[in-house]
Scaffold this motif. Structure first.
Motif, PDB file in Angstrom:
ATOM      1  N   CYS A  67       0.819  -1.207   0.000  1.00  0.00           N
ATOM      2  CA  CYS A  67       0.000   0.000   0.000  1.00  0.00           C
ATOM      3  C   CYS A  67       0.855   1.260   0.000  1.00  0.00           C
ATOM      4  O   CYS A  67       0.531   2.255  -0.664  1.00  0.00           O
ATOM      5  N   MET A  68       1.948   1.225   0.746  1.00  0.00           N
ATOM      6  CA  MET A  68       2.842   2.378   0.777  1.00  0.00           C
ATOM      7  C   MET A  68       3.459   2.631  -0.596  1.00  0.00           C
ATOM      8  O   MET A  68       3.567   3.777  -1.046  1.00  0.00           O
ATOM      9  N   ASN A  69       3.838   1.564  -1.273  1.00  0.00           N
ATOM     10  CA  ASN A  69       4.408   1.719  -2.609  1.00  0.00           C
ATOM     11  C   ASN A  69       3.370   2.222  -3.605  1.00  0.00           C
ATOM     12  O   ASN A  69       3.674   3.064  -4.456  1.00  0.00           O
ATOM     13  N   GLU A  70       2.151   1.683  -3.510  1.00  0.00           N
ATOM     14  CA  GLU A  70       1.079   2.125  -4.403  1.00  0.00           C
ATOM     15  C   GLU A  70       0.717   3.586  -4.133  1.00  0.00           C
ATOM     16  O   GLU A  70       0.437   4.354  -5.066  1.00  0.00           O
ATOM     17  N   LEU A  71       0.711   3.966  -2.863  1.00  0.00           N
ATOM     18  CA  LEU A  71       0.396   5.357  -2.504  1.00  0.00           C
ATOM     19  C   LEU A  71       1.444   6.293  -3.090  1.00  0.00           C
ATOM     20  O   LEU A  71       1.102   7.380  -3.589  1.00  0.00           O
ATOM     21  N   GLN A  72       2.717   5.876  -3.055  1.00  0.00           N
ATOM     22  CA  GLN A  72       3.780   6.699  -3.619  1.00  0.00           C
ATOM     23  C   GLN A  72       3.607   6.868  -5.127  1.00  0.00           C
ATOM     24  O   GLN A  72       3.771   7.959  -5.668  1.00  0.00           O
ATOM     25  N   LYS A  73       3.254   5.778  -5.819  1.00  0.00           N
ATOM     26  CA  LYS A  73       3.038   5.848  -7.271  1.00  0.00           C
ATOM     27  C   LYS A  73       1.879   6.775  -7.594  1.00  0.00           C
ATOM     28  O   LYS A  73       1.948   7.585  -8.531  1.00  0.00           O
ATOM     29  N   ALA A  74       0.787   6.652  -6.832  1.00  0.00           N
ATOM     30  CA  ALA A  74      -0.388   7.488  -7.077  1.00  0.00           C
ATOM     31  C   ALA A  74      -0.074   8.958  -6.851  1.00  0.00           C
ATOM     32  O   ALA A  74      -0.530   9.834  -7.605  1.00  0.00           O
ATOM     33  N   MET A  75       0.726   9.234  -5.834  1.00  0.00           N
ATOM     34  CA  MET A  75       1.087  10.629  -5.560  1.00  0.00           C
ATOM     35  C   MET A  75       1.896  11.219  -6.702  1.00  0.00           C
ATOM     36  O   MET A  75       1.725  12.385  -7.067  1.00  0.00           O
ATOM     37  N   HIS A  76       2.780  10.444  -7.291  1.00  0.00           N
ATOM     38  CA  HIS A  76       3.567  10.927  -8.428  1.00  0.00           C
ATOM     39  C   HIS A  76       2.683  11.226  -9.622  1.00  0.00           C
ATOM     40  O   HIS A  76       2.942  12.160 -10.379  1.00  0.00           O
ATOM     41  N   SER A  77       1.643  10.435  -9.801  1.00  0.00           N
ATOM     42  CA  SER A  77       0.733  10.657 -10.931  1.00  0.00           C
ATOM     43  C   SER A  77      -0.093  11.920 -10.731  1.00  0.00           C
ATOM     44  O   SER A  77      -0.289  12.711 -11.664  1.00  0.00           O
ATOM     45  N   VAL A  78      -0.585  12.131  -9.505  1.00  0.00           N
ATOM     46  CA  VAL A  78      -1.464  13.271  -9.243  1.00  0.00           C
ATOM     47  C   VAL A  78      -0.702  14.585  -9.237  1.00  0.00           C
ATOM     48  O   VAL A  78      -1.192  15.615  -9.687  1.00  0.00           O
TER      49      VAL A  78
END
Length: 624
Positions: A74-85
């Motif tokens: 989840c932490m890794n996915e959250l980091q990826k999502a933040m980069h996209s947004v």
């Protein structure tokens, strides 16, 4: 990387609402962020140690490793999502919300990282790490996520429980480290790692008995105390290279496999001080220790220890930032080698300066012979490293050595001829000193003693060569030539000490002669034999084989002739003359007395003989 989510960027037209315009449709990244936030918020807030009493006292990775893996995901996915947004709207409320969750999650992982390191000190000790079944330190984190359970299950079937636990702990540490580093929290992760692991390395060096020393400490230490410190160091360097530093390098490479720079900086800071203390001891010893032949063996021990572990030193401390450790170890080798060469030169000088003037009682083995050969035979055990040390050391050329002393053609030392030449040269110096000592007997009128002295001492030299690694350095041909010289010395001794006894008997012992002539020959033999026996009974031949050979050779020259003369003429000469028996010795008596010769305290009692009197007589008779 932590601040990347808040960097100001130019907003896209689709994200800006004008007056009178309708709100834009939800973007794909925005919907992905919603889903990620929804999932991440559930698990991250559950393990928020500031809001949950359960999370404050419980370890995530210890409580539920499956949930821990999900937390990391989840932490890794959250980091990826933040980069996209962030590329669409850096001021998004969702981005700020995600960043808050990221802070909570990183704080949790920071605590987990610390707990795993501190609670598993016993399972992450360098010995457990260095002996565990190796896992690839270059594998990606996804490999561990997909195959971790299978690997642990297989490991449990083939390795001990301790190794199994260390594998799990190392895997968890790597998961956390890669997550924190990729999210911009590597500094916090590295700080925890360095503090805990450095304390383990420093404690390990201390427990191994290695302490920081200075030149003044070395100078002030008694040799007995210093030797104890050296013994501790010899044990320490073996454990340190095989276990302590090796295990630490394996662990560091594994945990920080995703970043070469972090791996290097962590390992360097953790081990630099301990390695400096370890190799600093030998460097200071080599520079500061007083030069002495007696210290050469401990110097060679330390040289051997570093040389034998050089491959590990070069591999473990392969980083540019650890070049100082490699340099220090190399300097220690060079300085120890110089110390050994200086000590050997001093030893050579001590042999040449020996001024022993008192002859050895009984023409026995001189203490210089014993000391030099003990020293050289022990040195020969270090022949491998001596080949390196003596390679550039000036030594007498083989051509300058007498052929009777050394012939390198039969030596097994073709790779380092200087080593063999040097050993042969020291033995030559010893033999020259012995030759000078032998002249003392000649000056006292005991010329025969001088040859026996040379024979017994050279025989001791040969025996030490045969029973040590010197035989591989000098070769069989060298030994053969020295044995010939021993026989020559022994023959000269027999001729000078016993020929007058042989000549006291007639050439033809069974030829008919008158009674008076027979009595005269008996008197001559009695006097000659008693004189020789009395004088030679003081002699000592320590080597049993040489002792028997000399006695047997003397017996062969005397007993058969005397027996014939005795058997032919004893009946006509039995009687008293001036209260003395004309025939004082039977052939058996002669054999008994000869058998008692050359033992320490010989002549006082026949019981001291290791070979029975009748044995010598019997062997002499049978040989004829």
């Amino acid at each position: 990387m932590r601040t990347i989510c808040f960097n100001s960027r130019t907003t896209s037209s689709s994200s800006v609402s004008g007056i009178g315009q309708t709100a834009p449709a939800r973007t794909v990244s925005g919907m992905a962020m919603d889903r990620t936030l929804e999932i991440a918020e559930l698990i991250i807030t559950k393990w928020d140690q500031d809001t949950s009493s359960f999370a404050k006292v419980t370890s995530l990775f210890h409580e539920n490793r499956a949930e821990a893996k999900e937390f990391i995901r989840c932490m890794n996915e959250l980091q990826k999502a933040m980069h996209s947004v962030v590329s669409e709207n850096s001021n998004s409320e969702k981005l700020i919300r995600a960043q808050c969750l990221m802070e909570i999650g990183m704080k949790r992982l920071q605590k987990e990282f610390y707990q795993i390191l501190s609670m598993n000190r016993a399972h992450l000790d360098p010995e457990s790490v260095s002996t565990r079944s190796s896992l690839s330190t270059r594998s990606s984190i996804s490999d561990y996520e997909d195959n971790e359970d299978d690997k642990i299950r297989l490991a449990g079937e083939s390795i001990t429980e301790v190794e199994d636990v260390s594998t799990v702990a190392m895997t968890d540490l790597r998961l956390i480290a890669e997550c924190m580093i990729s999210s911009g929290y590597g500094k916090e992760c590295v700080k925890i790692y360095k503090i805990i692991r450095k304390s383990i390395v420093d404690e390990g060096i201390y427990r191994l008995g290695v302490e920081k020393v200075t030149s003044s400490h070395i100078h002030k230490m008694d040799w007995e105390v210093l030797e104890i410190r050296i013994k501790s160091w010899l044990n320490a360097v073996n454990v340190a290279m095989k276990t302590l530093f090796n295990g630490e390098r394996i662990l560091c490479d594994h945990v920080f496999a995703s970043s070469d720079s972090i791996r290097e900086s962590c390992f360097t800071e953790i081990t630099r001080e301990g390695a400096s203390i370890l190799f600093g001891f030998t460097e200071i010893f080599a520079k500061s220790s007083k030069k002495s032949p007696v210290k050469v063996f401990r110097s060679l021990d330390m040289y051997t220890a570093i040389a034998s572990h050089w491959q590990e030193i070069d591999s473990i401390f392969s980083f540019d930032s650890t070049s100082a450790v490699r340099s220090q170890a190399l300097t220690s080798l060079i300085k120890l080698g110089e110390l050994v060469k200086t000590a050997l030169i001093e030893f050579e000088s001590e042999i040449q300066k020996d001024k022993s003037k008192t002859s050895v009682p009984g023409a026995g083995i001189h203490h210089l012979t014993v000391d030099v050969m003990n020293y050289l035979s022990l040195l020969a055990d270090y022949s491998n490293v001596l080949g390196d040390i003596l390679a550039d050391m000036p030594a007498p050329s083989i051509s300058s050595l007498p052929a009777s002393i050394f012939d390198g053609s039969d030596s097994d030392d073709s790779q380092s001829p200087a080593r063999s030449t040097w050993f042969a040269w020291l033995i030559l110096i010893l033999l020259c000193k012995l030759d000078g000592m032998a002249k003392q007997y000649s000056g006292n009128g005991n010329v025969s003693f001088s040859y026996l002295f040379l024979a017994t001492n050279l025989q001791h030299v040969i025996s030490k060569v045969r029973t040590s690694n010197l035989k591989y350095l000098l070769g069989d041909d060298w030994v053969t030539k020295q044995e010939v010289k021993v026989k020559q010395f022994a023959t000269s001794y027999e001729r000078l000490a016993w020929d007058h006894v042989v000549k006291s008997l007639p050439l033809d012992p069974s030829a008919p002669i008158s009674t008076d002539q027979a009595k005269e020959w008996f008197r001559r033999f009695n006097n000659a034999f008693e004189q020789a026996y009395y004088k030679q009974s003081a002699c000592i031949v320590s080597d049993g084989k040489l002792r028997d050979e000399i006695k047997l050779s003397i017996a062969k020259k005397i007993i058969p002739t005397y027996r014939k003369f005795y058997d032919t003429h004893r009946r006509v000469t039995i009687g008293r003359e001036k209260n003395l028996y004309v025939v004082r010795f039977a052939p058996e008596d002669v054999g008994n007395k000869l058998s008692d010769l050359f033992f320490e305290g010989a002549g006082s009692s026949g019981s001291s003989s290791s070979m029975s009197s009748s044995s010598l007589y019997t062997r002499t008779s049978r040989s004829h």
